[in-house]
Design a protein around this motif. Structure first.
Motif, PDB file in Angstrom:
ATOM      1  N   LEU A  53      50.039  -2.764  26.273  1.00  0.00           N
ATOM      2  CA  LEU A  53      49.722  -1.367  26.527  1.00  0.00           C
ATOM      3  C   LEU A  53      48.464  -0.944  25.781  1.00  0.00           C
ATOM      4  N   SER A  54      47.587  -0.238  26.462  1.00  0.00           N
ATOM      5  CA  SER A  54      46.438   0.354  25.778  1.00  0.00           C
ATOM      6  C   SER A  54      46.910   1.597  25.017  1.00  0.00           C
ATOM      7  N   ASP A  55      46.052   2.126  24.168  1.00  0.00           N
ATOM      8  CA  ASP A  55      46.409   3.335  23.427  1.00  0.00           C
ATOM      9  C   ASP A  55      46.723   4.490  24.375  1.00  0.00           C
ATOM     10  N   ALA A  56      45.939   4.628  25.430  1.00  0.00           N
ATOM     11  CA  ALA A  56      46.155   5.708  26.393  1.00  0.00           C
ATOM     12  C   ALA A  56      47.469   5.533  27.141  1.00  0.00           C
ATOM     13  N   GLU A  57      47.803   4.290  27.484  1.00  0.00           N
ATOM     14  CA  GLU A  57      49.063   4.027  28.187  1.00  0.00           C
ATOM     15  C   GLU A  57      50.256   4.278  27.271  1.00  0.00           C
ATOM     16  N   TRP A  58      50.140   3.854  26.020  1.00  0.00           N
ATOM     17  CA  TRP A  58      51.225   4.076  25.073  1.00  0.00           C
ATOM     18  C   TRP A  58      51.431   5.568  24.807  1.00  0.00           C
ATOM     19  N   GLU A  59      50.368   6.323  24.822  1.00  0.00           N
ATOM     20  CA  GLU A  59      50.474   7.771  24.621  1.00  0.00           C
ATOM     21  C   GLU A  59      51.319   8.415  25.722  1.00  0.00           C
ATOM     22  N   LEU A  60      51.227   7.875  26.932  1.00  0.00           N
ATOM     23  CA  LEU A  60      52.035   8.382  28.034  1.00  0.00           C
ATOM     24  C   LEU A  60      53.481   7.892  27.961  1.00  0.00           C
ATOM     25  N   LEU A  61      53.660   6.636  27.555  1.00  0.00           N
ATOM     26  CA  LEU A  61      54.987   6.026  27.564  1.00  0.00           C
ATOM     27  C   LEU A  61      55.845   6.426  26.367  1.00  0.00           C
ATOM     28  N   ALA A  62      55.236   6.554  25.199  1.00  0.00           N
ATOM     29  CA  ALA A  62      55.991   6.784  23.962  1.00  0.00           C
ATOM     30  C   ALA A  62      56.991   7.944  24.042  1.00  0.00           C
ATOM     31  N   GLN A  86      55.420  -2.640  20.247  1.00  0.00           N
ATOM     32  CA  GLN A  86      55.413  -4.090  20.373  1.00  0.00           C
ATOM     33  C   GLN A  86      56.612  -4.590  21.169  1.00  0.00           C
ATOM     34  N   VAL A  87      57.730  -3.888  21.071  1.00  0.00           N
ATOM     35  CA  VAL A  87      58.898  -4.224  21.895  1.00  0.00           C
ATOM     36  C   VAL A  87      58.538  -4.064  23.371  1.00  0.00           C
ATOM     37  N   CYS A  88      57.894  -2.945  23.704  1.00  0.00           N
ATOM     38  CA  CYS A  88      57.479  -2.712  25.092  1.00  0.00           C
ATOM     39  C   CYS A  88      56.456  -3.743  25.540  1.00  0.00           C
ATOM     40  N   ASN A  89      55.516  -4.081  24.665  1.00  0.00           N
ATOM     41  CA  ASN A  89      54.531  -5.117  25.001  1.00  0.00           C
ATOM     42  C   ASN A  89      55.216  -6.447  25.295  1.00  0.00           C
ATOM     43  N   GLY A 139      56.909 -14.297  33.238  1.00  0.00           N
ATOM     44  CA  GLY A 139      58.141 -14.917  33.686  1.00  0.00           C
ATOM     45  C   GLY A 139      58.787 -15.828  32.664  1.00  0.00           C
ATOM     46  N   CYS A 140      58.315 -15.803  31.435  1.00  0.00           N
ATOM     47  CA  CYS A 140      58.870 -16.693  30.403  1.00  0.00           C
ATOM     48  C   CYS A 140      60.285 -16.251  30.025  1.00  0.00           C
ATOM     49  N   GLN A 141      61.062 -17.169  29.508  1.00  0.00           N
ATOM     50  CA  GLN A 141      62.380 -16.827  28.992  1.00  0.00           C
ATOM     51  C   GLN A 141      62.223 -16.042  27.700  1.00  0.00           C
ATOM     52  N   TRP A 142      63.236 -15.251  27.393  1.00  0.00           N
ATOM     53  CA  TRP A 142      63.146 -14.391  26.209  1.00  0.00           C
ATOM     54  C   TRP A 142      62.856 -15.194  24.948  1.00  0.00           C
ATOM     55  N   ARG A 143      63.499 -16.337  24.797  1.00  0.00           N
ATOM     56  CA  ARG A 143      63.350 -17.102  23.549  1.00  0.00           C
ATOM     57  C   ARG A 143      61.972 -17.736  23.406  1.00  0.00           C
ATOM     58  N   TYR A 144      61.166 -17.697  24.490  1.00  0.00           N
ATOM     59  CA  TYR A 144      59.822 -18.255  24.433  1.00  0.00           C
ATOM     60  C   TYR A 144      58.751 -17.188  24.234  1.00  0.00           C
ATOM     61  N   LEU A 145      59.142 -15.985  23.882  1.00  0.00           N
ATOM     62  CA  LEU A 145      58.158 -14.950  23.585  1.00  0.00           C
ATOM     63  C   LEU A 145      57.301 -15.382  22.396  1.00  0.00           C
ATOM     64  N   PRO A 146      55.989 -15.127  22.434  1.00  0.00           N
ATOM     65  CA  PRO A 146      55.116 -15.480  21.307  1.00  0.00           C
ATOM     66  C   PRO A 146      55.600 -14.841  20.002  1.00  0.00           C
ATOM     67  N   LYS A 147      55.322 -15.498  18.908  1.00  0.00           N
ATOM     68  CA  LYS A 147      55.853 -15.082  17.615  1.00  0.00           C
ATOM     69  C   LYS A 147      55.205 -13.815  17.066  1.00  0.00           C
ATOM     70  N   ASN A 148      54.114 -13.359  17.674  1.00  0.00           N
ATOM     71  CA  ASN A 148      53.509 -12.113  17.183  1.00  0.00           C
ATOM     72  C   ASN A 148      54.257 -10.873  17.690  1.00  0.00           C
ATOM     73  N   PRO A 166      58.088  -8.873  18.110  1.00  0.00           N
ATOM     74  CA  PRO A 166      59.345  -8.855  17.353  1.00  0.00           C
ATOM     75  C   PRO A 166      60.245 -10.002  17.811  1.00  0.00           C
ATOM     76  N   PRO A 167      61.254 -10.373  17.016  1.00  0.00           N
ATOM     77  CA  PRO A 167      62.144 -11.481  17.400  1.00  0.00           C
ATOM     78  C   PRO A 167      62.720 -11.278  18.810  1.00  0.00           C
ATOM     79  N   PRO A 168      62.836 -12.359  19.593  1.00  0.00           N
ATOM     80  CA  PRO A 168      63.355 -12.234  20.963  1.00  0.00           C
ATOM     81  C   PRO A 168      64.699 -11.517  21.045  1.00  0.00           C
ATOM     82  N   SER A 169      65.578 -11.767  20.069  1.00  0.00           N
ATOM     83  CA  SER A 169      66.882 -11.104  20.085  1.00  0.00           C
ATOM     84  C   SER A 169      66.740  -9.596  19.951  1.00  0.00           C
ATOM     85  N   THR A 170      65.768  -9.160  19.154  1.00  0.00           N
ATOM     86  CA  THR A 170      65.520  -7.725  18.980  1.00  0.00           C
ATOM     87  C   THR A 170      64.967  -7.116  20.259  1.00  0.00           C
TER      88      THR A 170
END
Length: 260
Positions: free
Chosen positions: A6-15, A34-37, A46-55, A57-61
Motif C-alpha cells: 500500500l502507498s501512503d495515500a492508499e493506506w490513508e483511505l484504508l486505515a 504491514q499485515v494488510c501488505n 498466490g504463495c502459501q501463508w507460511r511462505y510470506l517473506p520475513k519482513n 509480521p509472522p504468518p500466523s499473526t
C-alpha cells in the motif's frame, strides 16, 4: 517494498476502515499496515501463508487477523465503502440503477468437502463464483458454491442475501442484465418480487465470438481476477474464505484506482 504494498495515500483511505483494537488489555503492537501488505502480497503472488517473506509480521499473526476479519465480514464492508467512493469519483451515484449477474466455474486443488461439484457445460471440477456487479463492474455480492450450482438459483440467492444484509445497495436498481443461462419467466418474476427490477437477457445472435454490449462489464471483472494468482484456482477449504479473497482483491483494485 513490494509492488503489492500500500502507498501512503492508499493506506490513508484504508486505515479508517480496519477494525480498531479492543479497548482494555494489552495494547496492539502489530503493524496493521504491514499485515494488510502481507495479505495483498499473498493474494497477488498466490504463495502459501507460511511462505510470506520475513519482513512481514509472522504468518500466523497475518493469518489470524485475516481470518478474524473474514468472520466479521470486514472485507465485504470495506468493498462496499470503497465501491461507493469509486463511483462518486467518476461522477456516478453511490448506488447503481443497474446490476449484472454472471458466474465463473473454477477448479479446486482437491475435493473441498460439501462445496464441490462438476460443471458439465464447462467441464470443470470445483466451484462456481456467482457475481453481482454494478454498472462499473464493481462487486456488490459474491457467492461461492458447487460448480454444478444453477446460475438462476445462485443469482436469486445473491440478490436475496444482499437485500437482507444491505437493502440500500439495491434501492435504485431498475434493471438486471444477464446472459441466456439466466433466462426464464420464474427467475425474472423472482427478481421483480424481491427488488422490482426488470431482467434483460443479452443473447448472442450467432455462434461467432462477439463482445456483447453490456455483458463485457462483468466479463472484465472476471478478467481482473487474473491479476491475482490466489484466484487462479480455488485454493480454500471453506467457501467463505474464497468469497473473502475476492472481496479483498477488489479492495486492492479500488484503492489503486482511487489514488491514481
Amino acid at each position: 517494498m513490494y509492488p503489492s504494498d500500500l502507498s501512503d495515500a492508499e493506506w490513508e483511505l484504508l486505515a479508517p476502515l480496519i477494525p480498531a483494537a479492543k479497548s482494555g488489555g494489552h495494547p496492539r503492537t502489530t503493524d496493521i499496515r504491514q499485515v494488510c501488505n502481507a495479505i495483498y502480497y499473498h493474494l497477488k503472488t498466490g504463495c502459501q501463508w507460511r511462505y510470506l517473506p520475513k519482513n512481514f509480521p509472522p504468518p500466523s499473526t497475518v493469518y489470524s487477523y485475516y481470518r478474524k476479519w473474514v468472520k466479521k465480514g470486514v472485507w465485504e464492508k470495506i468493498n462496499h465503502t470503497l465501491r461507493q467512493m469509486v463511483r462518486q469519483q467518476v461522477g456516478k451515484s453511490p448506488q447503481s440503477s443497474v446490476i449484472i449477474a454472471d458466474s465463473q466455474s473454477v477448479e479446486t486443488t482437491e475435493k473441498k468437502g460439501d462445496v464441490y461439484g462438476f460443471d458439465g457445460g464447462k467441464k470443470v471440477k470445483g466451484r462456481k463464483r456467482q457475481l453481482l456487479v454494478d454498472s462499473l463492474g464493481l462487486i456488490l455480492k459474491v457467492i461461492v458454491a458447487e460448480a454444478h450450482g444453477q446460475e438462476r438459483v445462485l443469482a436469486a440467492t445473491a440478490v436475496m442475501e444482499l437485500l437482507e444484509e444491505n437493502p440500500k445497495l439495491l434501492e435504485k436498481v431498475a434493471l438486471m442484465w444477464v446472459d441466456a443461462g439466466y433466462s426464464g419467466d420464474k427467475f425474472a418474476l423472482a427478481i421483480w418480487l424481491m427488488i422490482q427490477a426488470r431482467v434483460e437477457v443479452i443473447k448472442r445472435s450467432d455462434k461467432k465470438f462477439k463482445v456483447l454490449p453490456k455483458r463485457w462489464i462483468v466479463e472484465r471483472t472476471f478478467g481482473w481476477f487474473n491479476w491475482y494468482r490466489r484466484l487462479s484456482k480455488d485454493y480454500e477449504k471453506l467457501s467463505e474464505m474464497s468469497e473473502a479473497a475476492i472481496y479483498a482483491v477488489m479492495t486492492r483494485i479500488m484503492l489503486r484506482r482511487l489514488v491514481s
